[in-house]
Write a protein that holds these residues in place. Structure first.
Motif, short mmCIF file in Angstrom:
data_model
loop_
_atom_site.label_atom_id
_atom_site.label_comp_id
_atom_site.label_asym_id
_atom_site.label_seq_id
_atom_site.Cartn_x
_atom_site.Cartn_y
_atom_site.Cartn_z
N MET A 228 37.99 45.64 28.31
CA MET A 228 38.20 46.38 29.54
C MET A 228 38.49 45.42 30.69
N ASN B 282 41.97 44.76 32.75
CA ASN B 282 42.06 44.75 34.21
C ASN B 282 42.72 43.50 34.70
N ARG B 283 42.27 42.40 34.13
CA ARG B 283 42.75 41.10 34.56
C ARG B 283 44.26 40.99 34.41
N LEU C 182 45.98 43.29 36.89
CA LEU C 182 45.93 42.75 38.26
C LEU C 182 46.85 41.56 38.43
N SER C 183 46.95 40.73 37.40
CA SER C 183 47.85 39.59 37.55
C SER C 183 49.30 40.06 37.61
N VAL D 233 50.18 42.86 39.04
CA VAL D 233 50.32 43.33 40.42
C VAL D 233 50.55 42.15 41.35
N PRO E 127 44.77 45.28 45.64
CA PRO E 127 44.69 44.68 44.29
C PRO E 127 45.05 43.21 44.28
N PHE F 92 42.53 40.48 43.00
CA PHE F 92 42.88 39.55 41.92
C PHE F 92 42.60 38.11 42.34
N HIS G 230 39.48 37.14 40.11
CA HIS G 230 39.95 36.80 38.78
C HIS G 230 40.57 35.41 38.68
#
Lengths: 260, 326
Positions: A1, A5-6, A9-10, A12, B125, B129, B133
């Protein structure tokens, strides 16, 4: 999960990078198009537009005019801004909050309103539209940014250094010039470059306070209103490369200075 | 630790004998005299430090706004010598009489609101990120990459959007290539092209506050919520979002204020159906000076409205924050 997401998001992030870079890259490419007609696809390339622009006195004059305005207004902003920052930082006095609020005010007024207010005030002060008026409006508008940057740096100055200098016989002015000021230099450099770029890029104040001679953004605007042409791309690209290079260099420079 | 004044003076005298520039300066009699006058009392020293900044701020920062307010309340400006000046609020009333005036006004406010929301949805977002992340080592690099285009000026970036969205622009070319369309879509001179341009110009002012709010958030909070059984969406809604409301609030305020002030971008990217209030205001200043009071009044209306909206928004956000901490 989380991995999902990661990755999402990358995607995006890189889409956003594309959004901010692609329009500029396309604009630069269009400046090399071997045709007067703006539009894709580009079939053959030329550097004629650039050689044309570099020989065009109108563009070169506007460019020099913009640079002169940027330098003059920055000198004023930095002097005034540093003085205000020294007054406001670490001092408690009656009315400090009011003065701080008024100091920040020019940065919060939406562009068009600020330009109009300066236009009206210039008439009250008897400043003719033209270079002086533009320099003055840019200087006032940029002061808040200098104050904020210098105040942030000043708040980290070790007070013991000033006390040591005073104990060793330095008067307040010399203590400021030999201890405080050198400590502020990185912040002042960073703020100067920020002001230079703000002034160089400014359109709305230059447009309403300008005389007959246009600054570079005003010239590009005027040319755009009479139609798009690769010549404008060449001018815009020169401005783009210059501002981006100075911006990146300043970013690195201030980062290194702050580390020391 | 401070030495007694006598010790200080003694050291000052030693410094005066220095051969350095500073030593010579503090030994120079006029300088010493001026300094003694200036620093005779802490009060005087403070006044000398404060006088210039206070005068500057009052005359240069507050002055233009006050003068604009004054001009907006006079019947004619500039006044011909010899004629009396009257105070009037007719210029403010004129705003309500003509839809040509208040339509662009409400359009500006609603556009600015919508564009601010779009900027928020687009950059959240990205900021998330970057802050959550990406390894701290690479964070600055990826953030700097986004900062580069924002050093480029308003006009140049607006022009770049014109090239992107034009009838023979890149977007239409790509769409034709894939075969989605036969004829180019007229993106330009609509509220859409204006929105793309304004979001493009303001995204950074949203991204940076969001990023710093998200970066401050400890990762342990999210882990704790996960341990307690919260799913990804719940964690975001109940933990991350409430704790970044402050960043959202300052980013939105900044972007809203900036969006209402654009002049060149709506002129170049918008059309007749998207006239914004900035263009209306500017119209009063292109022609003869006798319309300045009206333009000034409209600028005041615009500024007050923008401040009211942002104040109301901040109030809402802070009540949300308080409600959440209960």
């Amino acid at each position: 999960m989380t991995r999902h997401n990661r990755i999402l998001l990358s995607c995006v992030y890189w889409a956003f990078v594309a959004y901010v870079f692609v329009p500029l890259i396309l604009m630069v490419l269009m400046g090399f198009k071997d045709s007067k007609f703006i539009g894709f696809p580009i079939r053959s390339y030329t550097t004629d537009w650039y050689t044309g622009v570099l020989q065009d006195t109108e563009t070169l004059t506007a460019f020099g005019y913009s640079v002169a305005i940027a330098v003059l207004s920055t000198v004023i902003s930095v002097l005034v801004g540093t003085w205000i920052a020294v007054l406001l930082e670490g001092r408690k006095f009656w009315g400090r909050a009011v003065i701080l609020g008024m100091t920040i005010l020019p940065a919060l007024i939406p562009g068009i309103i600020s330009a109009i207010a300066f236009r009206i005030y210039a008439r009250l002060l008897g400043i003719e539209t033209g270079m002086g008026a533009i320099v003055w409006s840019h200087a006032v508008h940029n002061v808040p940014f200098v104050v904020l940057v210098v105040m942030a740096r000043l708040s980290t100055l070790p007070k013991s250094q000033i006390e040591a200098a005073r104990d060793l016989g330095a008067d307040p002015l010399i203590a400021f010039l030999r201890i405080t000021f050198p400590y502020l230099v990185p912040a002042i450099m960073g703020a100067s470059i920020f002001c230079l770029l703000l002034s160089f890029d400014d359109f709305v104040r230059s447009f309403f306070l300008g005389g007959y001679e246009p600054t570079l953004p005003v010239l590009i605007f005027a040319k755009l209103k009479s139609g798009m042409s690769p010549e404008i791309n060449a001018i815009a690209t020169v401005a783009l490369v210059l501002t981006a290079v100075i911006g990146v260099w300043a970013e690195r420079f201030t980062r290194r200075m702050n580390k020391d | 630790m401070t030495f007694p004044a006598s010790a200080r003076e003694e050291r000052g005298a030693t410094a005066a004998r220095d051969r350095t520039f500073w030593g010579k300066l503090s030994g120079w009699a006029p300088y010493g005299a001026a300094l003694r006058v200036a620093t005779a009392s802490p009060r005087r020293q403070f006044l000398i430090l404060a006088i210039c900044p206070v005068i500057w701020v009052l005359t240069q920062h507050l002055g233009p706004m006050v003068q604009m307010l004054r001009v907006s309340l006079t019947d004619a400006y500039p006044v011909a010598p010899g004629t009396p000046q009257h105070f009037t609020i007719e210029h403010y009333l004129a705003f309500f009489h003509d839809p040509l005036f208040w339509q662009p006004f409400f359009r500006t406010l609603s556009f600015a609101g919508v564009f601010t929301f779009c900027t928020l949805v687009l950059t959240y977002p990205v900021a998330y990120f970057l802050a959550r992340h990406v390894r701290p080592k690479n964070r600055m690099l990826l953030l700097l990459l986004l900062l580069i285009p924002f050093w480029v000026g308003e006009i140049v970036r607006t022009y770049a959007i014109m090239i992107l969205l034009g009838n023979t622009g890149a977007v239409n070319l790509v769409l034709k290539w894939i075969g989605l369309i036969d004829r180019p879509i007229p993106f330009m001179y609509t509220s859409f092209s204006m929105g793309v341009g304004i979001v493009y110009l303001t995204a950074l002012y949203m991204l940076l506050p969001l990023y710093s709010a998200l970066e401050k958030l400890p990762a342990s909070l999210n882990e704790a919520a996960a341990d307690l059984g919260a799913g990804a969406w719940t964690r975001f809604r109940r933990v991350t979002l409430p704790l970044t409301l402050e960043g959202i609030s300052s980013g939105c305020t900044l972007v809203f204020l900036i969006s209402t002030g654009f002049y060149a971008t709506p002129v170049l990217l918008g059309g007749p159906s998207t006239t914004v209030f900035a263009e209306t205001i500017a119209g009063f200043f292109h022609v003869a000076g006798d319309q300045w009071p009206t333009g000034a009044a409209f600028a005041i209306i615009m500024f007050l409205a923008a401040l009211l909206v942002t104040a109301a928004f901040q109030k809402l956000m802070s009540s949300l924050r308080k409600g959440d901490s209960k």
